[in-house]
Design a protein around this motif. Structure first.
Motif, short mmCIF file in Angstrom:
data_model
loop_
_atom_site.label_atom_id
_atom_site.label_comp_id
_atom_site.label_asym_id
_atom_site.label_seq_id
_atom_site.Cartn_x
_atom_site.Cartn_y
_atom_site.Cartn_z
N MET A 163 0.86 -1.18 0.00
CA MET A 163 0.00 0.00 0.00
C MET A 163 0.89 1.23 0.00
O MET A 163 1.88 1.29 0.74
CB MET A 163 -0.91 0.03 1.23
CG MET A 163 -1.68 1.34 1.39
SD MET A 163 -2.65 1.44 2.94
CE MET A 163 -4.08 0.44 2.50
N ALA A 165 0.60 5.39 0.62
CA ALA A 165 -0.30 6.38 1.18
C ALA A 165 0.36 7.75 1.16
O ALA A 165 1.54 7.89 1.50
CB ALA A 165 -0.69 6.01 2.61
N ARG A 170 -4.86 6.42 -0.53
CA ARG A 170 -4.25 5.11 -0.32
C ARG A 170 -4.45 4.30 -1.59
O ARG A 170 -5.57 4.20 -2.10
CB ARG A 170 -4.88 4.35 0.85
CG ARG A 170 -4.84 5.05 2.19
CD ARG A 170 -5.44 4.12 3.25
NE ARG A 170 -5.65 4.79 4.53
CZ ARG A 170 -6.82 5.32 4.92
NH1 ARG A 170 -7.88 5.24 4.13
NH2 ARG A 170 -6.91 5.91 6.09
N VAL A 172 -3.36 0.35 -3.35
CA VAL A 172 -2.77 -0.97 -3.14
C VAL A 172 -2.55 -1.58 -4.51
O VAL A 172 -3.43 -1.53 -5.39
CB VAL A 172 -3.68 -1.86 -2.28
CG1 VAL A 172 -3.01 -3.21 -2.03
CG2 VAL A 172 -4.00 -1.19 -0.94
N THR A 199 -6.89 -6.00 1.29
CA THR A 199 -7.05 -4.57 1.54
C THR A 199 -8.24 -4.29 2.43
O THR A 199 -8.15 -3.49 3.38
CB THR A 199 -7.21 -3.81 0.20
OG1 THR A 199 -6.07 -4.08 -0.63
CG2 THR A 199 -7.33 -2.32 0.43
N LEU A 203 -7.76 -2.50 6.08
CA LEU A 203 -8.40 -1.23 6.42
C LEU A 203 -9.19 -1.36 7.71
O LEU A 203 -9.26 -0.42 8.52
CB LEU A 203 -9.30 -0.77 5.28
CG LEU A 203 -8.57 -0.29 4.02
CD1 LEU A 203 -9.56 -0.05 2.89
CD2 LEU A 203 -7.77 0.98 4.29
N PHE A 207 -6.44 0.31 10.16
CA PHE A 207 -6.84 1.72 10.05
C PHE A 207 -8.14 2.02 10.77
O PHE A 207 -8.59 3.16 10.78
CB PHE A 207 -6.94 2.11 8.57
CG PHE A 207 -5.62 2.07 7.85
CD1 PHE A 207 -4.79 3.19 7.80
CD2 PHE A 207 -5.19 0.91 7.24
CE1 PHE A 207 -3.58 3.14 7.15
CE2 PHE A 207 -3.97 0.85 6.59
CZ PHE A 207 -3.16 1.97 6.55
N ASP A 270 -11.94 4.59 0.39
CA ASP A 270 -10.88 4.58 1.40
C ASP A 270 -9.56 4.08 0.83
O ASP A 270 -8.50 4.38 1.39
CB ASP A 270 -11.30 3.71 2.58
CG ASP A 270 -12.56 4.22 3.25
OD1 ASP A 270 -12.54 5.36 3.75
OD2 ASP A 270 -13.58 3.50 3.26
N ALA A 271 -9.60 3.30 -0.22
CA ALA A 271 -8.39 2.84 -0.90
C ALA A 271 -8.74 2.47 -2.32
O ALA A 271 -9.85 2.01 -2.59
CB ALA A 271 -7.76 1.64 -0.18
N VAL A 284 -0.05 9.14 -6.12
CA VAL A 284 0.46 9.35 -4.76
C VAL A 284 1.61 10.34 -4.77
O VAL A 284 1.66 11.28 -3.97
CB VAL A 284 0.88 8.01 -4.11
CG1 VAL A 284 1.64 8.26 -2.80
CG2 VAL A 284 -0.34 7.15 -3.82
N THR A 304 6.32 -0.15 7.86
CA THR A 304 6.19 0.95 6.92
C THR A 304 7.58 1.38 6.48
O THR A 304 8.59 0.97 7.07
CB THR A 304 5.48 2.17 7.56
OG1 THR A 304 6.33 2.74 8.58
CG2 THR A 304 4.14 1.80 8.17
N GLN A 331 2.60 6.77 10.57
CA GLN A 331 1.72 5.69 10.11
C GLN A 331 1.94 4.43 10.93
O GLN A 331 0.99 3.76 11.33
CB GLN A 331 1.96 5.40 8.63
CG GLN A 331 1.41 6.43 7.66
CD GLN A 331 -0.08 6.23 7.36
OE1 GLN A 331 -0.77 5.46 8.01
NE2 GLN A 331 -0.57 6.93 6.36
#
Length: 340
Positions: A163, A165, A170, A172, A199, A203, A207, A270-271, A284, A304, A331
């Motif tokens: 992913m 962000a 976001r 993927v 994904t 999420l 998240f 959301d993604a 991005v 990350t 993150q």
């Protein structure tokens, strides 16, 4: 309530900007209220040399992670991984002799996370050419981390998936570092299905999004224009999206990629599931070139990394920006808190 375990940060390639951005991130984090603690992993001498060049306090070598909170205000906490760099470290000069120490820092970070001593791992950039020259057999960080975690259970679908962000977006990726001609052969129903399910689960877990909304990018211009510009949307992507919706996953049919990333469109999901590397990375990086973050989904640990490379061309000049590393730390901290 006890403080959470520290985040650990592997040093990346010491001849790149890794030590510099880690020290600059420490300088920012140590004065941020409730930012928490992070510990650098690698060769303490490399951090000491860089700190001197940046006119920052010398790093503080730790005997154990439990000392990190006390050390953090005074100097960058460093856990030396006990593997020599094997050669002098000259900024900007890639050197395969450093690979063993680079690798050991990553392995140490994974072990500390799996043992529960660290809450998350942030990986500073490595140079694949350096690692390959020393016999490293993995395409990159992500695949190596997946191998190190292979014997440990995962809650939800197992990854890894990448992913990215940044800038409120976001994405993927279904395929990652593949030549475009090969990527097209890898966009299969099974692969897209697995990425969408992973994904959705990530999420929710990482998240805290109770009802994730996914957008599926099309492959062809205008998402195929009802078959006039390609039929993959009609034959592969839309039928798959319908099956996913029947299983309770909120995902769109394939959407025209050229209209998927503007502000109004982004408010509706959301993604975004993107089919190949540049389809996801271009938006991005356009929205947040300096602050993008790479997040690995589907591992038993939180991982990350900054969304940039070693930047050998500016190493040792003191001009590297720590924005992306700071975003990666933030993150990682948020995801670890969600998992707790």
């Amino acid at each position: 309530m006890s403080r959470p375990s520290p985040v650990v940060v592997s040093m990346g390639d010491p001849a790149g900007i890794g030590p510099e951005i880690i020290l600059k991130a420490w300088q920012s984090w140590r004065t941020a209220p409730d930012a928490g603690t992070f510990v650098a992993l690698g060769d303490v001498a490399a951090f000491a040399t860089t700190a001197e060049q940046l006119d920052l306090p010398p790093p503080r070598q730790l005997a154990t992670l439990s000392d990190a909170d006390d050390v953090m205000p005074r100097g960058l906490p460093v856990l030396d991984v006990g593997v020599s760099l094997g050669s002098d470290c000259i900024p900007g000069q890639a050197n395969a002799a450093h690979a063993a120490c680079i690798k050991a820092a990553i392995e140490t970070g994974v072990r500390l996370c799996l043992d529960g001593q660290a809450s998350a791992l942030v990986t500073a950039p490595i140079a694949k050419s350096v690692m390959y020259a020393a016999g490293f057999s993995f395409p990159g960080h992500t695949e190596f981390l997946a191998e190190l975690c292979a014997d440990h259970p995962v809650i939800g679908p197992r990854g890894p998936a990448m992913m990215l962000a940044g800038g409120g977006l976001r994405v993927v990726l279904v395929t990652i570092h593949e030549p475009l001609a090969r990527a097209l052969t890898l966009i299969t129903p099974d692969r897209v299905d697995a990425i969408a399910r992973l994904t959705d689960a990530a999420l929710r877990r990482d998240f805290g999004i109770a009802r994730p909304r996914l957008a599926l990018a099309g492959l062809n211009p205008h998402a195929g224009e009802a078959g006039a510009l390609g039929d993959e949307e009609l034959t592969l992507l839309n039928p798959l999206a319908a099956r996913l919706r029947a299983d309770g996953i909120d995902i769109t049919d394939a959407q025209p990629p050229d209209t998927l990333f503007h502000a109004e469109a982004r408010a509706g999901y959301d993604a975004a599931i993107c089919l190949y590397h540049d389809q996801g990375l271009i938006p991005v990086k356009t929205l947040d070139f300096h602050g993008g973050v790479n997040i690995t989904l589907g591992l038993p640990i939180v991982r990350t990394s900054p969304d940039h490379g070693t930047a050998f061309n500016i190493a040792g000049q003191g001009i590297a920006r720590a924005d992306s590393l700071l975003a990666a730390l933030n993150q990682a901290t948020r995801i670890a808190a969600c998992r707790r």
